[in-house]
Design an enzyme around this catalytic site. Structure first.
Site, PDB file in Angstrom:
ATOM      1  CG  ASP A 219      -2.269  -0.497   1.037  1.00 49.11           C
ATOM      2  OD1 ASP A 219      -2.762  -0.434  -0.103  1.00 49.11           O
ATOM      3  OD2 ASP A 219      -2.869  -0.995   2.007  1.00 49.11           O
TER       4      ASP A 219
ATOM      5  CD  GLU B 262     -11.991  -1.933   3.115  1.00 52.19           C
ATOM      6  OE1 GLU B 262     -10.944  -1.624   2.499  1.00 52.19           O
ATOM      7  OE2 GLU B 262     -12.077  -1.938   4.359  1.00 52.19           O
TER       8      GLU B 262
HETATM    9  O1  KIV Z   1      -4.651  -2.194   4.229  1.00 52.55           O
HETATM   10  C1  KIV Z   1      -5.355  -3.188   4.043  1.00 52.55           C
HETATM   11  O2  KIV Z   1      -5.295  -4.177   4.782  1.00 52.55           O
HETATM   12  C2  KIV Z   1      -6.268  -3.183   2.905  1.00 52.55           C
HETATM   13  C3  KIV Z   1      -7.223  -4.321   2.796  1.00 52.55           C
HETATM   14  C4  KIV Z   1      -8.362  -4.126   3.720  1.00 52.55           C
HETATM   15  C5  KIV Z   1      -7.685  -4.529   1.398  1.00 52.55           C
HETATM   16  O3  KIV Z   1      -6.249  -2.292   2.134  1.00 52.55           O
END
Ligand code: KIV
Length: 271
Positions: A90, A189
């Protein structure tokens, strides 16, 4: 369906083929070496180094405080453990929105310093410029729509998104925009199952759901939720496979008892 052991390394191409032949994609989060090694050995297809690390690893209330350096640290630990899964990291809050050059620099740091295979970011048309710029460097990008936790202060609540037609229509358009921009997959989500199934049918790229029903191309859960380590978080969409909170609590109590009672260590447990 058993794990496809033929696949030596999951790639974006493998994920696309899975969608085409209707094989569901399994995805879980991981943030450290030890758990990443176990879930990779189990054969999970995609490992997400999620910014949910901010919640489950660091104890913050939201995903906003985690930094790029902290995400890089987690991703480096995960990558050392993984031989098969595709690892996505991310981009944390504030490292890609509104400035495509910064988005590219952030994505390059992740790829260069961790050895990850792709990045994920939240948002639709607003972030397309950043996605385009990241893609110029050949970095695979996964989108994320619906409940996007980095925008929690805009939403004000963690309830189901896109129940109203206007928001549902924006989500459909955003999914198309992400596909056209070149994303290799999209996470949806906490949106109605019917809408998620419709989007998964509409776009050619894999759609992976969390709280988005079974009509999508794969599922993702936060590892600590699915293993029952996060104690209070029990949303309807979560299937909890273990209750590690209780197990670890009881194991720790037994250890304390054994130490206090001088039962541990015994004759065989010393030199
Ligand atoms: O940061 C995370 O764990 C996510 C998931 C919920 C898809 O983005």
């Amino acid at each position: 369906m058993s794990v496809n052991k033929e696949v030596k390394r999951v790639t974006t191409h493998v994920l696309q083929e899975m969608k085409l032949r209707g094989e569901k994609i399994s995805m879980l989060t991981a943030y450290d070496f030890s758990l990443a090694r176990i879930i990779d050995q189990a054969g999970v297809d995609v490992i997400l180094v999620g910014d949910s690390a901010s919640n489950v690893m660091a104890g913050h209330e939201t995903t906003l405080p985690i930094t790029l350096d902290q995400m890089i640290y987690h991703a480096q630990s995960v990558i050392r453990a993984v031989g098969r899964a595709f690892v996505v990291v991310d981009l944390p809050f504030g490292t890609y929105q509104g400035n495509s050059k910064e988005a590219l620099n952030s994505a390059i740091r992740i790829m260069k310093e961790t050895g990850a295979h792709g990045v994920k970011l939240e948002g639709g048309t607003e972030v397309v410029e950043s996605i385009n710029r990241i893609l110029t460097a050949g970095i695979p990008v996964m989108g994320h729509l619906g409940l996007t936790p980095q925008s929690i202060y805009k939403f004000g609540t963690y309830t189901v998104r896109a129940k109203e037609e206007m928001e549902a229509q924006k989500l459909r358009e955003d999914a198309r925009a992400l596909q056209e921009a070149g994303c290799f997959a999209i996470v949806l989500e906490k949106i109605p199952a019917a809408l998620a199934a419709e989007v998964a049918k509409d776009v050619a790229i894999p759609v992976i759901g969390i709280g988005a029903g079974g009509g999508v191309d794969g599922q993702v859960l936060v590892l600590h939720d699915m293993l029952g380590i996060s104690y209070e978080f029990k949303p309807r969409f979560l299937r909890q496979y273990l209750n590690l909170y209780e197990d670890i609590l009881n194991a720790t109590k037994s250890y304390i008892t054994d130490v206090k009672s001088k039962d541990f260590p015994n004759e065989k447990e010393q030199y």
